[in-house]
Design a protein around this motif. Structure first.
Motif, PDB file in Angstrom:
ATOM      1  N   ARG A  48       0.831  -1.218   0.000  1.00 26.42           N
ATOM      2  CA  ARG A  48       0.000   0.000   0.000  1.00 26.42           C
ATOM      3  C   ARG A  48       0.858   1.257   0.000  1.00 26.42           C
ATOM      4  N   GLN A  49       1.954   1.222   0.749  1.00 28.30           N
ATOM      5  CA  GLN A  49       2.844   2.384   0.769  1.00 28.30           C
ATOM      6  C   GLN A  49       3.491   2.595  -0.595  1.00 28.30           C
ATOM      7  N   LEU A 100       0.309  11.715   0.024  1.00 27.85           N
ATOM      8  CA  LEU A 100       1.400  12.118   0.900  1.00 27.85           C
ATOM      9  C   LEU A 100       0.997  11.968   2.361  1.00 27.85           C
ATOM     10  N   LEU A 101      -0.220  12.367   2.705  1.00 28.54           N
ATOM     11  CA  LEU A 101      -0.718  12.218   4.067  1.00 28.54           C
ATOM     12  C   LEU A 101      -0.738  10.748   4.479  1.00 28.54           C
ATOM     13  N   TYR A 102      -1.205   9.885   3.585  1.00 32.11           N
ATOM     14  CA  TYR A 102      -1.218   8.444   3.881  1.00 32.11           C
ATOM     15  C   TYR A 102       0.200   7.927   4.131  1.00 32.11           C
ATOM     16  N   VAL A 109       4.059   5.656   7.820  1.00 36.11           N
ATOM     17  CA  VAL A 109       5.444   5.550   8.275  1.00 36.11           C
ATOM     18  C   VAL A 109       5.525   5.823   9.774  1.00 36.11           C
ATOM     19  N   LYS A 110       4.781   6.843  10.235  1.00 39.43           N
ATOM     20  CA  LYS A 110       4.776   7.160  11.667  1.00 39.43           C
ATOM     21  C   LYS A 110       4.194   6.003  12.467  1.00 39.43           C
ATOM     22  N   ARG A 111       3.091   5.416  11.975  1.00 41.26           N
ATOM     23  CA  ARG A 111       2.460   4.289  12.670  1.00 41.26           C
ATOM     24  C   ARG A 111       3.406   3.107  12.731  1.00 41.26           C
TER      25      ARG A 111
END
Length: 197
Positions: free
Chosen positions: A7-8, A69-71, A76-78
Motif C-alpha cells: 500500500r505504501q 502524501l498524508l497516507y 510511516v509514523k504508525r
C-alpha cells in the motif's frame, strides 16, 4: 532498512504520478487563439490561459497528491511507533514447574530507588566519555548544582555564548541527560530521571 508495504508503494506511485500531472498542467496552460479580420483569415495567439478543464485537472491532481502524501506520512509514523513498542515489550514471566505462568509479585531492589543525581553521578565517567568538552562542562555544572540550575546561570558562569549553551542543551536533551523546564521568563535545566544505557 525498513520494509515498504504494498500500500505504501502504491501511495508513493500515485503521489509521483499526481505530482507529474500537476507540474505539466501548471507549466503548459492552453493558448488562446483569436481570429482577426472580416473573413477570419488572420489567427493571433492572445496568450495562455487555464480553461475550466485545466483547473479541474489541477485541483484533482493536487488533492490526490496531498491525500497520498498524508497516507505515506501517517503509515510511516504508525510503523515506527509499532516498531518501538515491539522492541520495548517486557520479557514474559518465567513458567513454573507445572507449566503455568508465575503470577506472583516479584520485588527487585535496584538502583531505581536512588535519586536521579546519584544515578547520574554513578554513571558519570561512562557518560562523559561520550560527550564533547562543552557538553561535559555543562553536564558537570548541572550535577554540581544538585541536578538543577538556571540556564542564564550557565551562560553567566561560563565563557560560552547563549547560542552555544542552547545548542549544547539541545544535544544533551537529545542524548537523554538533561531537560529544560520553563520557569518564569527563563529556563531551569534539570537532570532527566534516568541515565540512558
Amino acid at each position: 532498512m525498513r520494509n515498504i508495504s504494498g500500500r505504501q508503494l502504491l501511495a508513493a506511485v500515485i503521489f509521483l504520478a499526481a505530482t507529474l500531472v500537476l507540474t505539466v498542467q501548471l507549466i503548459n496552460p492552453t493558448p488562446v487563439v483569436v481570429s482577426v479580420g472580416d473573413n477570419g483569415s488572420d489567427v493571433v495567439e492572445a496568450g495562455k490561459q487555464f480553461r475550466y478543464s485545466d483547473v479541474g485537472i489541477i485541483t484533482v491532481a493536487a488533492w490526490v497528491m496531498g491525500a497520498s502524501l498524508l497516507y505515506l506520512v501517517l503509515s510511516v509514523k504508525r510503523d515506527s511507533v509499532l516498531t518501538e513498542q515491539s522492541t520495548s515489550t517486557p520479557p514474559a514471566a518465567p513458567a513454573t514447574q507445572t507449566g503455568r505462568t508465575d503470577r506472583s509479585v516479584h520485588l527487585e531492589f535496584t538502583d531505581d530507588a536512588t535519586s536521579p543525581i546519584e544515578r547520574h553521578r554513578t554513571h558519570f565517567d561512562e557518560t562523559t566519555d561520550r560527550l564533547d568538552d562543552t557538553e561535559r562542562e555543562i553536564y558537570s555544572m548541572v550535577l554540581d548544582a544538585d541536578g538543577e540550575i538556571q540556564q542564564r546561570t550557565i551562560v553567566a558562569d561560563t565563557d560560552f555564548s547563549k547560542a552555544t549553551v542552547t545548542r549544547t542543551l539541545d544535544s544533551l536533551e537529545t542524548k537523554g541527560l538533561l531537560e529544560r523546564k520553563r520557569q518564569g521568563v527563563g529556563n531551569v535545566v534539570v537532570l532527566q530521571g534516568s541515565v540512558p544505557v
